[in-house]
Design an enzyme around this catalytic site. Structure first.
Site, PDB file in Angstrom:
ATOM      1  N   GLU A  19      -1.683  -3.959   3.276  1.00  0.00           N
ATOM      2  CA  GLU A  19      -1.742  -4.813   4.418  1.00  0.00           C
ATOM      3  C   GLU A  19      -0.907  -4.499   5.669  1.00  0.00           C
ATOM      4  O   GLU A  19      -1.041  -4.724   6.577  1.00  0.00           O
ATOM      5  CB  GLU A  19      -1.032  -6.283   3.731  1.00  0.00           C
ATOM      6  CG  GLU A  19      -1.246  -7.433   4.666  1.00  0.00           C
ATOM      7  CD  GLU A  19      -0.944  -8.730   3.936  1.00  0.00           C
ATOM      8  OE1 GLU A  19      -1.301  -9.223   2.982  1.00  0.00           O
ATOM      9  OE2 GLU A  19       0.243  -9.217   4.716  1.00  0.00           O
ATOM     10  N   ARG A  76      -7.011 -11.929   6.826  1.00  0.00           N
ATOM     11  CA  ARG A  76      -6.151 -10.936   7.460  1.00  0.00           C
ATOM     12  C   ARG A  76      -6.625 -10.119   8.510  1.00  0.00           C
ATOM     13  O   ARG A  76      -6.297  -8.741   8.633  1.00  0.00           O
ATOM     14  CB  ARG A  76      -5.596 -10.329   6.160  1.00  0.00           C
ATOM     15  CG  ARG A  76      -4.822 -10.629   5.116  1.00  0.00           C
ATOM     16  CD  ARG A  76      -3.533 -11.325   5.566  1.00  0.00           C
ATOM     17  NE  ARG A  76      -3.068 -12.211   4.622  1.00  0.00           N
ATOM     18  CZ  ARG A  76      -3.351 -13.327   4.442  1.00  0.00           C
ATOM     19  NH1 ARG A  76      -4.094 -14.341   5.343  1.00  0.00           N
ATOM     20  NH2 ARG A  76      -2.545 -14.290   3.523  1.00  0.00           N
ATOM     21  N   SER A 110       3.689  -8.830   0.994  1.00  0.00           N
ATOM     22  CA  SER A 110       2.722  -8.276   0.276  1.00  0.00           C
ATOM     23  C   SER A 110       2.154  -7.074   0.728  1.00  0.00           C
ATOM     24  O   SER A 110       1.746  -6.717   1.844  1.00  0.00           O
ATOM     25  CB  SER A 110       1.390  -9.138   0.039  1.00  0.00           C
ATOM     26  OG  SER A 110       1.724 -10.651  -0.357  1.00  0.00           O
TER      27      SER A 110
HETATM   28  C1  LIG Z   1       8.986 -11.239   2.849  1.00  0.00           C
HETATM   29  C2  LIG Z   1       7.669 -11.424   3.552  1.00  0.00           C
HETATM   30  C3  LIG Z   1       6.681 -12.297   3.476  1.00  0.00           C
HETATM   31  C4  LIG Z   1       5.546 -12.386   4.159  1.00  0.00           C
HETATM   32  N1  LIG Z   1       4.636 -13.172   3.709  1.00  0.00           N
HETATM   33  C5  LIG Z   1       3.421 -13.398   4.568  1.00  0.00           C
HETATM   34  C6  LIG Z   1       2.333 -14.249   4.113  1.00  0.00           C
HETATM   35  O1  LIG Z   1       2.583 -15.202   3.394  1.00  0.00           O
HETATM   36  N2  LIG Z   1       1.407 -14.364   4.837  1.00  0.00           N
HETATM   37  C7  LIG Z   1       1.100 -13.162   5.847  1.00  0.00           C
HETATM   38  O2  LIG Z   1      -0.247 -13.378   6.363  1.00  0.00           O
HETATM   39  N3  LIG Z   1       2.016 -12.375   5.908  1.00  0.00           N
HETATM   40  C8  LIG Z   1       3.070 -12.285   5.414  1.00  0.00           C
HETATM   41  N4  LIG Z   1       4.194 -11.361   5.713  1.00  0.00           N
HETATM   42  C9  LIG Z   1       3.790 -10.503   6.810  1.00  0.00           C
HETATM   43  C10 LIG Z   1       4.341 -10.549   7.952  1.00  0.00           C
HETATM   44  O3  LIG Z   1       5.439 -11.526   8.050  1.00  0.00           O
HETATM   45  C11 LIG Z   1       3.322 -11.438   9.076  1.00  0.00           C
HETATM   46  O4  LIG Z   1       2.090 -10.352   9.305  1.00  0.00           O
HETATM   47  C12 LIG Z   1       3.771 -11.511  10.482  1.00  0.00           C
HETATM   48  O5  LIG Z   1       3.255 -12.374  11.152  1.00  0.00           O
HETATM   49  C13 LIG Z   1       4.135 -10.015  11.233  1.00  0.00           C
HETATM   50  O6  LIG Z   1       4.758 -10.360  12.491  1.00  0.00           O
HETATM   51  P1  LIG Z   1       5.606  -9.447  13.362  1.00  0.00           P
HETATM   52  O7  LIG Z   1       6.231 -10.050  14.516  1.00  0.00           O
HETATM   53  O8  LIG Z   1       6.868  -9.223  12.196  1.00  0.00           O
HETATM   54  O9  LIG Z   1       4.845  -8.336  13.464  1.00  0.00           O
HETATM   55  P2  LIG Z   1       5.257  -6.813  13.376  1.00  0.00           P
HETATM   56  O10 LIG Z   1       5.474  -6.403  11.897  1.00  0.00           O
HETATM   57  O11 LIG Z   1       6.295  -6.435  14.174  1.00  0.00           O
HETATM   58  O12 LIG Z   1       3.924  -5.975  13.875  1.00  0.00           O
HETATM   59  C14 LIG Z   1       2.733  -6.236  12.897  1.00  0.00           C
HETATM   60  C15 LIG Z   1       1.353  -5.895  13.753  1.00  0.00           C
HETATM   61  O13 LIG Z   1       1.421  -6.814  14.833  1.00  0.00           O
HETATM   62  C16 LIG Z   1       1.324  -6.258  16.204  1.00  0.00           C
HETATM   63  N5  LIG Z   1       2.017  -7.066  17.172  1.00  0.00           N
HETATM   64  C17 LIG Z   1       3.151  -7.842  16.874  1.00  0.00           C
HETATM   65  N6  LIG Z   1       3.492  -8.514  17.871  1.00  0.00           N
HETATM   66  C18 LIG Z   1       2.698  -8.315  18.877  1.00  0.00           C
HETATM   67  C19 LIG Z   1       2.236  -8.930  20.113  1.00  0.00           C
HETATM   68  N7  LIG Z   1       3.151  -9.564  20.832  1.00  0.00           N
HETATM   69  N8  LIG Z   1       1.219  -8.353  20.788  1.00  0.00           N
HETATM   70  C20 LIG Z   1       0.247  -7.422  20.247  1.00  0.00           C
HETATM   71  N9  LIG Z   1       0.628  -6.856  18.991  1.00  0.00           N
HETATM   72  C21 LIG Z   1       1.596  -7.237  18.186  1.00  0.00           C
HETATM   73  C22 LIG Z   1       2.152  -4.868  15.898  1.00  0.00           C
HETATM   74  O14 LIG Z   1       1.873  -3.741  16.908  1.00  0.00           O
HETATM   75  C23 LIG Z   1       1.660  -4.632  14.522  1.00  0.00           C
HETATM   76  O15 LIG Z   1       0.311  -3.918  14.612  1.00  0.00           O
HETATM   77  C24 LIG Z   1       5.572 -11.225   5.060  1.00  0.00           C
HETATM   78  C25 LIG Z   1       6.093 -10.382   5.221  1.00  0.00           C
HETATM   79  C26 LIG Z   1       7.473 -10.359   4.496  1.00  0.00           C
HETATM   80  C27 LIG Z   1       8.559  -9.417   4.811  1.00  0.00           C
END
Ligand SMILES: Cc1cc2nc3c(=O)[nH]c(=O)nc-3n(C[C@H](O)[C@H](O)[C@H](O)COP(=O)(O)OP(=O)(O)OC[C@H]3O[C@@H](n4cnc5c(N)ncnc54)[C@H](O)[C@@H]3O)c2cc1C
Length: 350
Positions: free
Chosen positions: A344, A166, A243
């Site tokens: 997380e 992570r 999570s």
């Molecule tokens: C129902 C559910 C289930 C999930 N299951 C998992 C799982 O099984 N495993 C897991 O690892 N995670 C899981 N997650 C967490 C999440 O989906 C992941 O961490 C996902 O990759 C976050 O991506 P995002 O684009 O939504 O980022 P955001 O939530 O928009 O941002 C998260 C972080 O990443 C940064 N960021 C986003 N895009 C960029 C970019 N282009 N450049 C630089 N920084 C950036 C943001 O600034 C922030 O710090 C889950 C979430 C939910 C709601």
């Protein structure tokens, strides 16, 4: 480049919580990103980079500066590499699960167990997204970034991203420096699905033929839905950031201490080998065994009825309520088990 003012952030997150952004811009190219960064710098505004909003808790007061939503799209398949892998160059703004679905359709293995994870492709390297025995660090070939330090676009190879559980340079040592524009994934054409995780093995128990990638993807989505870890419209159990706590990675000594506390209560802690000389223990187990069962809570905020690790917004929740429950859980777990749980999701605007 369209600049909007006072934009509510809650609808841009899976938690559906948080106040407005002072400014918001959606960047569709590297040039848009460069312009947005220049705008923020010229006005001395703090910048927050938004992907799919699935790993965030946004404060009730919102973000006082510029939110830059990365909306760069495109999934380009390069011809086979000398090592037989197929490389996909994917825009950071592509929804992650759409890319997984295309890779599986193209019979390319390596990310099938990561089906159903919400968010954008650009968000995946940040916390080295993982599930069901796969992590993106196993298949990322390189990451194209805009470097806010010198305004250059550059390519970081996998090793330069510093991936671990992570974690990557993007959420640790170089936090806030790079804006991810594209991610190159090297997948295995005709490869077998990765079926190591217990839940997946159980799903296919008794089958005589080996499941293919598409069946594995469906199984993962099915298991995720059962746990409230798949976004399903109308299901308040998935109005969350997934999570809420990371699985703690303990030294041998800490692990022995935890085992002794568990043995005194006639319990066994589920754990898995992590790095050398360390064990990863189940955060969900620690939460549940500290008095926070599935469905715990009343009012706006609670714990998912399907998974002890997800704090959910049951409707109208505030970020303050989420943090109050988070504090309560951390405190109880530490008192009983001597382990400090680490959240997380990324906290924005606190
Ligand atoms: C129902 C559910 C289930 C999930 N299951 C998992 C799982 O099984 N495993 C897991 O690892 N995670 C899981 N997650 C967490 C999440 O989906 C992941 O961490 C996902 O990759 C976050 O991506 P995002 O684009 O939504 O980022 P955001 O939530 O928009 O941002 C998260 C972080 O990443 C940064 N960021 C986003 N895009 C960029 C970019 N282009 N450049 C630089 N920084 C950036 C943001 O600034 C922030 O710090 C889950 C979430 C939910 C709601």
């Amino acid at each position: 480049m369209l600049l909007q003012e006072n934009v509510p952030l809650a609808p841009l997150t899976t938690f559906r919580i948080g106040g407005p952004a002072r400014f918001l811009v959606a960047a569709q190219s590297a040039v848009d990103v460069q312009r947005a960064v220049a705008f923020a710098q010229s006005k001395s505004l703090p910048l927050f980079v938004l992907g799919g909003g699935s790993n965030l808790v946004v404060s009730d007061s919102g973000w006082p500066g510029l939110v830059l939503k990365v909306s760069i799209t495109g999934i380009d398949r390069r011809s086979a590499e000398p090592d037989g892998k197929v490389v996909f160059d994917v825009g950071a703004g592509e929804p992650w699960d759409r890319f997984v679905s295309q890779a599986v359709l193209a019979r390319c293995a390596g990310i099938e167990c990561l089906s159903g994870i919400p968010g954008s492709v650009g968000g995946t390297p940040v916390q080295n997204v993982g599930a069901y025995g796969q992590e993106v660090s196993q298949t990322i070939a390189s990451v194209e970034v805009f470097d806010q330090k010198d305004g250059q676009v550059r390519e970081l190879c996998r090793e330069a991203c510093g991936f671990s559980y992570r974690s990557s340079i993007f959420n640790t040592t170089e936090r806030g420096r790079f804006i991810i524009l594209r991610v190159a994934y090297a997948l295995t054409p005709g490869g077998e699905p990765h079926l190591e995780y217990a839940d997946l093995k159980r799903h296919f128990e008794g089958r005589e033929t080996r499941p293919d990638l598409a069946e594995t993807r469906e199984a993962v989505r099915h298991i995720r839905a059962r746990k409230g870890m798949l976004i399903v419209a109308g299901d308040s159990d998935c109005q969350s950031a997934g999570s809420f706590f990371k699985n703690p990675v303990l030294t041998q000594q800490q692990h022995e201490d935890l085992n002794q506390r568990a043995a005194a209560r006639g319990l066994t802690v589920p754990s898995y080998p992590a790095l050398e000389k360390s064990r990863k223990v189940s955060a969900a187990w620690l939460v549940e065994k500290s008095g926070f069962a599935r469905g715990y809570g009343f009012g706006h905020v609670g714990i998912s009825t399907k998974h002890a690790l997800a704090i959910v917004n049951r409707g109208g929740a505030t970020a303050a309520e989420v943090l109050a429950l988070k504090d309560q859980i951390q405190q109880r777990v530490e008192e009983i088990w001597g382990v400090r749980l680490e959240p997380e999701p990324v906290m924005v605007g606190f």
